[in-house]
Design an enzyme around this catalytic site. Sequence first.
Site, PDB file in Angstrom:
ATOM      1  N   LYS A 107      13.976  -7.422   7.626  1.00  0.00           N
ATOM      2  CA  LYS A 107      13.731  -6.072   7.109  1.00  0.00           C
ATOM      3  C   LYS A 107      14.754  -5.122   7.740  1.00  0.00           C
ATOM      4  CE  LYS A 107       9.694  -3.377   5.851  1.00  0.00           C
ATOM      5  NZ  LYS A 107       8.250  -3.408   5.655  1.00  0.00           N
ATOM      6  N   ARG A 152      -9.515   0.296  -4.439  1.00  0.00           N
ATOM      7  CA  ARG A 152      -9.699  -1.158  -4.438  1.00  0.00           C
ATOM      8  C   ARG A 152     -11.101  -1.569  -3.995  1.00  0.00           C
ATOM      9  NH1 ARG A 152      -4.567  -4.401  -4.024  1.00  0.00           N
ATOM     10  NH2 ARG A 152      -3.678  -3.595  -5.936  1.00  0.00           N
ATOM     11  N   GLU A 172      -8.383  -4.004   1.571  1.00  0.00           N
ATOM     12  CA  GLU A 172      -9.298  -2.855   1.543  1.00  0.00           C
ATOM     13  C   GLU A 172     -10.743  -3.284   1.333  1.00  0.00           C
ATOM     14  OE1 GLU A 172      -6.381  -2.981  -0.090  1.00  0.00           O
ATOM     15  OE2 GLU A 172      -5.224  -1.386   0.866  1.00  0.00           O
TER      16      GLU A 172
HETATM   17  C1  LIG Z   1      -3.406  -1.903  -1.975  1.00  0.00           C
HETATM   18  C2  LIG Z   1      -2.336  -1.346  -1.081  1.00  0.00           C
HETATM   19  N1  LIG Z   1      -2.620  -1.133   0.222  1.00  0.00           N
HETATM   20  C3  LIG Z   1      -1.660  -0.624   1.033  1.00  0.00           C
HETATM   21  C4  LIG Z   1      -0.416  -0.344   0.547  1.00  0.00           C
HETATM   22  C5  LIG Z   1       0.619   0.310   1.439  1.00  0.00           C
HETATM   23  N2  LIG Z   1       1.789  -0.597   1.633  1.00  0.00           N
HETATM   24  C6  LIG Z   1       2.912  -0.423   0.941  1.00  0.00           C
HETATM   25  S1  LIG Z   1       4.075  -1.551   1.326  1.00  0.00           S
HETATM   26  C7  LIG Z   1       3.081  -2.262   2.467  1.00  0.00           C
HETATM   27  C8  LIG Z   1       3.566  -3.414   3.261  1.00  0.00           C
HETATM   28  C9  LIG Z   1       4.047  -4.511   2.393  1.00  0.00           C
HETATM   29  O1  LIG Z   1       4.576  -5.520   3.181  1.00  0.00           O
HETATM   30  P1  LIG Z   1       5.396  -6.678   2.490  1.00  0.00           P
HETATM   31  O2  LIG Z   1       4.714  -7.086   1.247  1.00  0.00           O
HETATM   32  O3  LIG Z   1       5.632  -7.740   3.499  1.00  0.00           O
HETATM   33  O4  LIG Z   1       6.732  -5.988   2.055  1.00  0.00           O
HETATM   34  P2  LIG Z   1       7.977  -5.516   2.980  1.00  0.00           P
HETATM   35  O5  LIG Z   1       7.950  -4.032   2.964  1.00  0.00           O
HETATM   36  O6  LIG Z   1       7.791  -6.065   4.351  1.00  0.00           O
HETATM   37  O7  LIG Z   1       9.154  -6.065   2.301  1.00  0.00           O
HETATM   38  C10 LIG Z   1       1.842  -1.612   2.533  1.00  0.00           C
HETATM   39  C11 LIG Z   1       0.745  -1.956   3.436  1.00  0.00           C
HETATM   40  C12 LIG Z   1      -0.178  -0.568  -0.816  1.00  0.00           C
HETATM   41  N3  LIG Z   1       0.986  -0.269  -1.369  1.00  0.00           N
HETATM   42  N4  LIG Z   1      -1.146  -1.075  -1.599  1.00  0.00           N
END
Ligand SMILES: Cc1ncc(C[n+]2csc(CCOP(=O)(O)OP(=O)(O)O)c2C)c(N)n1
Length: 632
Positions: free
Chosen positions: A283, A398, A370
């Site tokens: 990342k 959710r 959630e």
């Molecule tokens: C249902 C939901 N909960 C929380 C989030 C907030 N959120 C956005 S990106 C993320 C992390 C995602 O991590 P990953 O899938 O590993 O992607 P990366 O950014 O590491 O590439 C979170 C928790 C969301 N978008 N949707």
Amino acid sequence: MVIMDLTSIQDPSFLKRMSVTEMEALSADIRRFLIEKLAETGGHLAPNLGVVELTLALHRVFDSPNDQLVWDVGHQAYVHKILTGRTKQFDTLRQYNGLCGFPKRCESDHDVWETGHSSTSLSAAMGIAIANELKGSQDRAIAIIGDGALTGGMALEALNHIGAEKQNVIVILNDNEMSIAPNVGAMHNMLGRMRASRKLKHAREEIESLIKHIPIVGGPLERSGERVKDMLKSALIPGTFFEELGFTYFGPTDGHDLKDLLETLEYAKKIDGPVLVHVITKKGKGYRPAELDGVGTWHGLGPYKIESGEVIKGKVKGPSYSKVVAETITKVAETDDRVTLITPAMSVGSKLDCFNAKFPERMFDVGIAEQHAVTLAGGQATQGLKPVVSIYSTFFQRAYDQLVHDICRQNLNVVFTIDRSGLVGADGETHQGVFDIAFMRHVPNIRILMAKDEAELQRLVYSALRYDDGPIAIRFPRGEGIGVPMSDTLQELPLDVWEVEAEGTDVAILTFGPQVQDALEVRALLEGQVSVRVINCRTIKPLDDVMLTSLYEEGIPLVTLEEAVLAGGFGSSVLEHASDARQFPRVLRLGIPDRYIEHGGVNQLLEEIGLRPSQIAESVQQFVQVTNRQNV
Ligand SMILES: Cc1ncc(C[n+]2csc(CCOP(=O)(O)OP(=O)(O)O)c2C)c(N)n1
């Protein structure tokens, strides 16, 4: 060396003619572009820097939009946007009427699926794959999901379905060990073990053939020998978990090695049925401050200084609402050891580190889960704990059934601190926190509160933590308070009374949260023309029955004002109250109309829907004129 002018890219077909070396140079150009552009506009920098080579490789090997790329969450689709002809629009990224920060079907044929919330990609890709098959098409549905999003229940439900079917779904698991904060959970631990076995990847065939050739003597020994072989295989070969689920597993593959990526994706493309390609990425790759970030600061942010990596902060009047909430919970937890704190992967945004630093044993980051977070709180509450679920309004959507079925039905003592309530701005439609009043207020037993400022918020959180008669939700907006003095000691507030903020005789504005300030501004704007009373309705549910009854008796026209959907909202609840009381006050409801509100500055969005103070003043004035005319 600049390989090409990114703004000249119309579609990704040119990639098919590029050498690996040229693609590497293009990756460098795209990284430079992202680092420079996002320094001005802000946005999801680190996730996008991590998928540059992966996105190039996907567009080279597959044939978008015939093959359908489905980006999970969608915050990492910037490189995809560049490759599909949208580079010029990055000047307007996440701005009003500008380029959306997530995939958007109206922007491009290459955006086949819209997102913003996590863990939907596998289900969507499976749906698309089924449609492909039924249409007799050979097109591939490809879901690109992060290791963080894989912790979401929906993703696991979809894996369960896809693995049992024969559709051509390719899952690209983009594993960078991070959610927003470092990823958590047993799946994360398992992926860690797979990453550690990366060196074995090329030896995979050798291991398989070695195991196959272990001699086995006939009969029962043969059967136990097969079991031993299986155990050896799962111990030595990464991906057995996914293979057991019915996927052909490839990886782990270095997500920044284009040659390796292209080779692996070409293999994956040839396989019939579900495939999972495990790609390891960094990342923030290519920008040191983002690469070194172990906290999540560079996941998504505003403008920054490229040289120093300093995030540019605007002037603020007060402390952030999230911080006020987190600090108040932490303070109460010092004397009340029943208090626990649960977050579905949002500890960074909701600033929960102060609680975690003091009470790590009472803090639970459950991943992007959630539903689990809410029911987990319920379980704790049955045993006398006092759980707080810290959750964004939009992601709370959710967990509606868990709220209804698990928490409210059992009248459990769970506190919900609902962050980002109201319009959030740049994240747009998928993230506006405007539905929670409508989906909570019809559920029996729950109380819903919102404070007019940070000092009142502190008191509401404290009061909610002392309240032991069922579930209670405190909404608070994104951003900072208005700069009122904060008390050093925690004080309670009554949880069922409204307060007159300012007197007036022609019309009463009933509102709550930051809109109390707006209503005061409206009052000032109309001074000398309309005498406006402002009422702080900090308890959205239950309504203040005594105050409402006296308003009906007085016959004063009522304006309800909310930064939330009108349908089923606070204004509706006032109308219902009046109807139940067989009263017929004149009521004007102001709030969010029956449509999705896109991305942009919050004030621009409010302007669009007529909720800026000057516009509200106009509406109030017209309303008073009409009611006066009708009274004659
Ligand atoms: C249902 C939901 N909960 C929380 C989030 C907030 N959120 C956005 S990106 C993320 C992390 C995602 O991590 P990953 O899938 O590993 O992607 P990366 O950014 O590491 O590439 C979170 C928790 C969301 N978008 N949707």
